[in-house]
Scaffold this motif. Structure first.
Motif: not given
Ligand SMILES: Cc1ncc(COP(=O)(O)O)c(C=O)c1O
Length: 398
Positions: A96, A209, A212
């Motif tokens: 993400v 985003d 979660h």
């Molecule tokens: C709100 C949020 N977005 C993105 C991520 C990380 O995403 P990714 O590991 O897919 O890059 C996290 C990880 O804790 C998160 O809490």
């Protein structure tokens, strides 16, 4: 099948960020690590079985999500959120955070502005700054131990009289986090609508985003931003992933859902050659998780709820000067440590050097995180107990 999450698993010497990098990150290897957002709970058996089967096929060349992978995402959105999406809306990325970088770059030019709502997930800061943009903080407001969106502040950010002519209209996007890391709020439908209306009516696309979105406590229901209306659908980029829900972060697979073709094409052009597709094992794990992971997930959510109840009871009874900010989602618990009366550095050193517990410092999520710590409770209950015991004993020595 019944999973035993009380069984403590050894993750040391497995190239594990959480356990093997304590020495360089916290200065000592003997802490209980409750920081980075993955779970010390083993993954669902159907995922392991699917991966094993794929490993046996000795070809690991370039991969591309096929129809069954796409369908598993489409069906999950329908089943979990009653959200009808089309397979062509889905773009896969290996995370993400890389998708957020791409999204911001695809929506802005250097010098533009991006709204964040602090305290917020700290990698959002470099997402904005490294894209050559400016952070505009519309901080969350705390009311009776509960965070709320500052709608008036948001309106003002778009219309501020103090803004110069050059700055007017430079806010191109807002990075919305739902459920919100680190404070655990699950924004409700009416809150999303109120916030989204202000952003969209002022020409900002919402990057939502929602990584979660399936880690929710009792009776909570998630609403994807783009599912609200056609207008919200056409003005948003929704970032989801099985990585938090099914503990697959190391397999690096995320689903970025972009219904608006123009925004999607822009995203795809911007990521080209920089952010690749996920690897083949990511797709395999995603499909197995979405299609066959719910029995496991139900048990995990129940275990997390009990860990949360345990944590709250423990603090209330034995460490009353640390309070839980009640979460609705995520296994990342925002602890209000302000009654300990320590400044940021003292609190940080106290937790890592005296209590020997590896938490995330609140201040890294923005200035309003001062006096708070973030604790990951996705671990066996005995580990959580030991961590709390260490904090209690350290406080007794003060
Ligand atoms: C709100 C949020 N977005 C993105 C991520 C990380 O995403 P990714 O590991 O897919 O890059 C996290 C990880 O804790 C998160 O809490």
């Amino acid at each position: 099948m019944k999973y035993d999450f009380d069984q403590v698993c050894n993750r040391k010497n497995t190239d594990c960020l959480k356990w093997d990098m304590m020495e360089p990150i916290f200065g000592s290897g003997d802490l209980i690590p409750l920081w980075v957002a993955d779970m010390d709970l083993p993954v669902a058996k159907p995922i392991i079985d699917a991966l094993k089967k794929r490993v046996e096929h000795p070809f690991y060349g370039y991969s591309q999500a096929g129809t069954s992978v796409l369908n598993s995402v489409v069906e999950r959105m329908k089943r979990k959120f009653n959200w009808n999406i089309k397979p062509e809306w889905i773009v896969f990325t290996p995370g993400v955070v890389p998708a957020l970088h791409v999204a911001v770059r695809s929506l802005t030019h250097p010098g533009d502005e991006v709204i964040l709502q602090e305290p917020t997930y700290h990698p959002f800061f470099p997402v904005v700054v490294n894209s050559g943009c400016k952070i505009v903080n519309n901080g969350l407001k705390m009311n009776n131990n509960r965070y709320e969106i500052d709608y008036k502040g948001l309106e003002e950010k778009f219309h501020s009289k103090s803004r110069s002519f050059q700055e007017a209209g430079r806010i191109k996007t807002i990075i919305f986090c739902n459920p919100h890391n680190p404070i655990g709020r699950l924004w409700k439908r009416d809150e999303i609508i109120k916030m989204g209306e202000i952003a969209i009516n002022n020409g900002a696309v919402v990057i939502s985003d929602e990584i979660h979105c399936e880690i929710l406590f009792k009776d909570q229901k998630h609403t994807p931003f783009a599912s609200i209306s056609k207008k919200f659908e056409q003005n948003s980029i929704v970032c989801m992933s099985p990585s938090k829900t099914f503990n697959l972060a190391g397999l690096e697979v995320s689903t970025i859902i972009i219904p608006n073709k123009k925004l999607r094409d822009n995203f795809i052009n911007t990521r080209y050659g920089i952010v690749p597709n996920p690897n083949v094992f990511g797709y395999i794990a995603l499909e197995a998780a979405y299609n066959h992971g719910d029995e496991w997930l139900e048990q995990v959510l129940d275990y997390l709820q009990k860990n949360l109840d345990y944590l709250k009871q423990y603090l209330e009874n034995k460490i009353p000067n640390i309070r839980v900010v009640d979460p609705e989602g995520t296994y990342l618990i925002w602890l209000d440590c302000r009654d300990l009366g320590m400044d940021n550095q003292t609190l940080s050193n106290f937790m890592k050097k005296k209590a020997k517990v590896g938490l995330e410092d609140g201040f890294i999520f923005g200035e309003s995180g001062s006096g708070f710590m973030r604790m990951n409770i996705a671990c066996s209950r005995s580990v959580l107990h030991e961590a709390l015991n260490r904090i209690e004993n350290a406080i007794d020595t003060l």
